[in-house]
Write a protein that holds these residues in place. Structure first.
Motif, short mmCIF file in Angstrom:
data_model
loop_
_atom_site.label_atom_id
_atom_site.label_comp_id
_atom_site.label_asym_id
_atom_site.label_seq_id
_atom_site.Cartn_x
_atom_site.Cartn_y
_atom_site.Cartn_z
N GLN A 198 20.76 19.44 -25.55
CA GLN A 198 22.13 19.11 -25.98
C GLN A 198 23.05 20.30 -25.76
OE1 GLN A 198 21.80 17.61 -29.98
NE2 GLN A 198 20.78 15.74 -29.32
N LYS A 206 16.73 18.12 -37.11
CA LYS A 206 16.95 16.78 -36.54
C LYS A 206 17.63 15.89 -37.59
CE LYS A 206 15.33 17.82 -32.54
NZ LYS A 206 16.24 17.89 -31.41
N SER A 215 17.26 23.57 -26.20
CA SER A 215 18.09 22.42 -26.56
C SER A 215 18.80 21.85 -25.34
CB SER A 215 19.14 22.80 -27.62
OG SER A 215 20.05 21.74 -27.78
N ASP A 257 10.88 15.04 -29.63
CA ASP A 257 11.15 13.79 -30.35
C ASP A 257 9.86 13.02 -30.66
OD1 ASP A 257 13.86 14.30 -30.33
OD2 ASP A 257 14.22 13.16 -28.49
N ARG A 267 24.45 9.49 -21.57
CA ARG A 267 25.04 10.22 -20.44
C ARG A 267 25.69 9.26 -19.45
NH1 ARG A 267 21.18 13.17 -22.78
NH2 ARG A 267 21.08 15.45 -22.52
N SER A 275 18.76 9.07 -24.17
CA SER A 275 19.45 10.22 -23.55
C SER A 275 20.22 9.77 -22.31
CB SER A 275 18.43 11.28 -23.13
OG SER A 275 17.85 11.88 -24.26
C1 S3P Z 1 18.52 15.07 -26.60
C2 S3P Z 1 18.03 16.32 -26.77
C3 S3P Z 1 17.15 16.69 -27.88
C4 S3P Z 1 16.53 15.47 -28.54
C5 S3P Z 1 17.53 14.38 -28.79
C6 S3P Z 1 18.18 13.95 -27.50
C7 S3P Z 1 19.43 14.82 -25.46
O1 S3P Z 1 17.89 17.39 -28.86
O2 S3P Z 1 15.91 15.82 -29.77
O3 S3P Z 1 16.90 13.27 -29.39
O4 S3P Z 1 19.68 13.64 -25.15
O5 S3P Z 1 19.88 15.79 -24.86
P1 S3P Z 1 18.08 19.00 -28.79
O6 S3P Z 1 18.69 19.28 -27.49
O7 S3P Z 1 18.99 19.35 -29.93
O8 S3P Z 1 16.70 19.55 -28.97
#
Ligand code: S3P
Length: 443
Positions: A178, A357, A176, A330, A29, A25
């Protein structure tokens, strides 16, 4: 991804030290924010999985010079020289996100507010995943984004970026990070304050990393009691070097391996222990796992790290609440494996997001662990595991999902006989050095 097989034999002992892949993650970023910042950014110890490579490829396609050199323990050091957000290049071709949902959803937020036209696409798994969750809020901010497929909510996504978006208040309909991040990143190009509310807290790397790069990000609590994060736009991202901590989601596999194996002591060096990623450590400890956390200095840009030491443990069942499930999303496949070795019935509540996922992880983990002899079933969005059960090696399918392949490989260390994992190459999505690490610490 072509289907490959790997075999894992039971281990007599697990002993040693590991340095893990750089947090996925944070690596994504750091690359994206280096593109937005302009000038030079150095990123040390980024993960070299295929997902992070996809992000680096897009940063390059948008006009940044990206050089890579070998970093610690199979990781990569990047130097990014970017023209900056307002001078990014019109990409010549479609942007390939590969297998990576984070790449697609975060870039959707970034590109919505930049003056380029782009198409974000990915592999068959990514094309099947829901994108309406970012298309809807971005459109509400005035973005010109179209999805594909019969519901118009799948990749490829076509984005005609605008240089000004409208700020808004958005309550995420599902937990989420994301989605939260896509809206906050679009908020950089919006006029006014963009607020994202989440009723279940998710990882906060975007907030921390924007703050470290001189963007004002406020935490607030909305009237409804949800966590709220605000960003004032338009805002410029500063260039800040990043040392990427070890990935706690990769560490989870070794924490489970160490806890369930009868002769184990493993030290995991420099792992990220951000409170929003800590749930897997807390849950395993609640089950009785012996995990010591030995503090190490902060990396200096707001992400705490520690060495983790795990030893053979005797585990008991727990009930995992939806907010804890979301915080360990995860790591749930690895937690299911731990539960097969725990005394009693483990209930993991509110795991529905796992169906969206890289594969339907509820179906995949139930099928694979059942084949290995576990008593595990799905009950709607909950997962129920009765333990302890002895596992016996057989052939299991990862459905080309890295986290399933990694879980089944760890199961093979305590199963009797050989365990064959179909689609084992998928480990390279997040943990390309996994099988080499496995050989280093097993005997
Ligand atoms: C992530 C957010 C999670 C996670 C993914 C990485 C991120 O997904 O499962 O492996 O880096 O923001 P979601 O936000 O869809 O739950």
């Amino acid at each position: 991804m072509a289907s490959s097989e790997a075999g894992v034999e039971p281990a007599a002992r697990l002993r040693g030290d590991l340095v893990l892949p750089g947090d996925k993650s944070i690596s994504h970023r750091a690359l994206m924010l280096a593109l937005l910042a302009g000038g030079e950014t150095r990123i040390a110890g980024a993960g070299d999985g295929a997902d992070v490579r996809s992000t680096a490829g897009i940063v390059r396609a948008l006009g940044a010079a990206v050089t890579r050199s070998p970093g610690r323990a199979g990781n990569v050091d990047y130097v990014v020289n970017s023209p900056g957000a307002t001078a990014i290049h019109q990409p010549a071709t479609g942007l390939d996100c590969g297998n990576s949902g984070t790449t697609m959803r975060l870039f959707a937020g970034i590109l919505a507010g930049l003056p380029v036209e782009a198409t974000l696409d990915g592999d068959a798994s990514l094309r099947g995943r829901p994108m309406g969750r970012v298309i809807d809020p971005l459109r509400a901010m005035g973005a010109d984004v179209d999805g594909s497929g019969s519901d118009g909510a799948r990749a490829p996504l076509r984005i005609a970026g605008r240089s000004r978006l409208s700020a808004m208040v958005y309550a995420t309909p599902m937990p989420s990070a994301q989605v939260k991040s896509a809206v906050l990143l679009a908020g950089l190009a919006a006029e006014g304050t963009t607020q994202v509310r989440e009723s279940i807290r998710t990882r906060d790397h975007t907030e921390r990393m924007l703050r470290a790069r001189a963007v004002t990000v406020r935490s607030a609590r909305s009237e409804a009691g949800a966590n709220a994060v605000e960003i004032d736009g338009p805002a410029t991202v500063g260039a800040v070097d990043q040392d990427v901590p070890g990935d706690p989601s990769a560490a989870a596999f070794w924490l489970v391996a160490g806890a369930i194996h009868a002769q184990a002591e493993l030290r995991l060096r420099g792992v990220g222990v951000n409170p929003t990623r800590h749930a897997i450590i807390d849950l395993l400890r609640q089950m009785g796992a012996s995990i010591d956390e030995e503090g190490a200095p902060d990396d200096g840009v707001g992400e705490p790290i520690a060495d983790l030491v795990v030893r053979s443990s005797s585990l008991r069942s727990i009930e995992v609440q939806p907010a804890e499930t979301a915080a360990a999303i995860d790591e749930i496949p690895a937690l299911c494996l731990a539960a097969t070795q725990a005394q009693g019935r483990t209930l993991i509540r509110g795991a529905g997001e796992l169906r969206h996922k890289e594969s339907d992880r509820i179906a995949g983990i139930v099928e694979g662990l059942s084949r290995l002899g576990a008593r595990i079933a799905a009950d709607g969005d909950d997962i129920v595991i009765d333990g302890p059960t002895a596992l016996r090696g057989t052939s299991v399918d990862s459905f080309d999902d890295h986290r399933l392949a990694l879980t089944f490989a760890i199961a093979g260390l305590i199963a009797t006989g050989s365990t064959t994992i179909r689609g084992a190459d998928s480990v390279a999505i997040s943990y390309p050095t996994f099988f080499a690490d496995l050989e280093r610490i097993r005997s």
